[in-house]
Design a protein around this motif. Sequence first.
Motif, PDB file in Angstrom:
ATOM      1  N   THR A  36      34.301  17.377  59.337  1.00  0.00           N
ATOM      2  CA  THR A  36      35.988  17.287  59.224  1.00  0.00           C
ATOM      3  C   THR A  36      36.397  16.568  57.926  1.00  0.00           C
ATOM      4  O   THR A  36      37.487  16.697  57.271  1.00  0.00           O
ATOM      5  CB  THR A  36      36.511  16.795  60.425  1.00  0.00           C
ATOM      6  OG1 THR A  36      35.515  15.210  60.679  1.00  0.00           O
ATOM      7  CG2 THR A  36      36.109  17.158  61.756  1.00  0.00           C
ATOM      8  N   ALA A  37      35.417  15.930  57.533  1.00  0.00           N
ATOM      9  CA  ALA A  37      35.537  14.983  56.192  1.00  0.00           C
ATOM     10  C   ALA A  37      35.650  15.914  55.107  1.00  0.00           C
ATOM     11  O   ALA A  37      36.662  15.965  54.238  1.00  0.00           O
ATOM     12  CB  ALA A  37      34.800  14.060  56.007  1.00  0.00           C
ATOM     13  N   SER A  48      31.047  14.758  58.979  1.00  0.00           N
ATOM     14  CA  SER A  48      30.966  15.383  57.620  1.00  0.00           C
ATOM     15  C   SER A  48      31.767  16.554  57.583  1.00  0.00           C
ATOM     16  O   SER A  48      32.299  17.026  56.346  1.00  0.00           O
ATOM     17  CB  SER A  48      29.390  15.513  57.498  1.00  0.00           C
ATOM     18  OG  SER A  48      28.910  16.368  58.473  1.00  0.00           O
ATOM     19  N   GLU A  87      39.087  17.764  55.374  1.00  0.00           N
ATOM     20  CA  GLU A  87      40.040  17.085  54.892  1.00  0.00           C
ATOM     21  C   GLU A  87      40.288  17.026  53.175  1.00  0.00           C
ATOM     22  O   GLU A  87      41.165  17.254  52.731  1.00  0.00           O
ATOM     23  CB  GLU A  87      40.026  15.928  55.620  1.00  0.00           C
ATOM     24  CG  GLU A  87      40.652  15.610  57.051  1.00  0.00           C
ATOM     25  CD  GLU A  87      39.921  14.591  57.905  1.00  0.00           C
ATOM     26  OE1 GLU A  87      39.759  13.495  56.942  1.00  0.00           O
ATOM     27  OE2 GLU A  87      39.939  14.324  59.016  1.00  0.00           O
ATOM     28  N   ARG A  88      39.076  16.845  52.909  1.00  0.00           N
ATOM     29  CA  ARG A  88      38.873  16.624  51.471  1.00  0.00           C
ATOM     30  C   ARG A  88      39.443  18.000  50.536  1.00  0.00           C
ATOM     31  O   ARG A  88      40.085  18.128  49.385  1.00  0.00           O
ATOM     32  CB  ARG A  88      37.628  16.625  51.074  1.00  0.00           C
ATOM     33  CG  ARG A  88      36.985  15.916  49.728  1.00  0.00           C
ATOM     34  CD  ARG A  88      35.790  15.455  49.549  1.00  0.00           C
ATOM     35  NE  ARG A  88      34.756  16.395  49.613  1.00  0.00           N
ATOM     36  CZ  ARG A  88      33.880  16.363  50.741  1.00  0.00           C
ATOM     37  NH1 ARG A  88      33.871  15.351  51.487  1.00  0.00           N
ATOM     38  NH2 ARG A  88      32.996  17.323  50.829  1.00  0.00           N
TER      39      ARG A  88
END
Length: 196
Positions: free
Chosen positions: A16-17, A14, A20-21
């Motif tokens: 790293t997501a 969550s 990235e977002r």
Amino acid sequence: MIGIIRYGAGNIFSLTAALERLGIAYGMVNTEADLELYDRYIIPGVGHAGAAMRKLEQTGLVPAIKALKKPTLGICVGMQLLTSYSEEGDSNLLDLFPIKTLKFPDTGVFKVPHTGWNQVDVEKESPLFENIPTGSHFYFVHSYFIEYNKLYTLSSTSYINKFSASIWYNNFYGVQFHPEKSGAYGETLLRNFSKI
């Protein structure tokens, strides 16, 4: 670029997501040599503080982490690791903050773990909380809390008792909540950290 310290006790998907977002560059720190590749660090963590500390010690990274001079952010158990001691597993931790991680008392009224959104009151001006108004809500999941000490508290909240929602000393920051699961203000905090 952010280096995420990998030691086997952080569910980092969550995090790293979210990075990235937000378009924030990151990589993984597995060895002391990897630390040189980054200009700031995140220590993630979920689960048991004592077990997390043992895993961190097994990496051989502890002396290097304690010597860091670049901005470093501990999240959840990663924040607890920055303190001196945790009642969870009767464990000595990194001792970067001379404060303790304590278990919520069983009152029979409040559920433990503390899970959900809580209002956070900002107590000091800091680049980490830029453009985040006091009283904003963040998402928490934890059974242990950082004892409140005004000297190190960046923001506070209350559940059963008042405790530090975030801490700050020199280049080390910690947040008990999960910014990556805390909506717009959590994203603002991660973006702020990437610019400190």
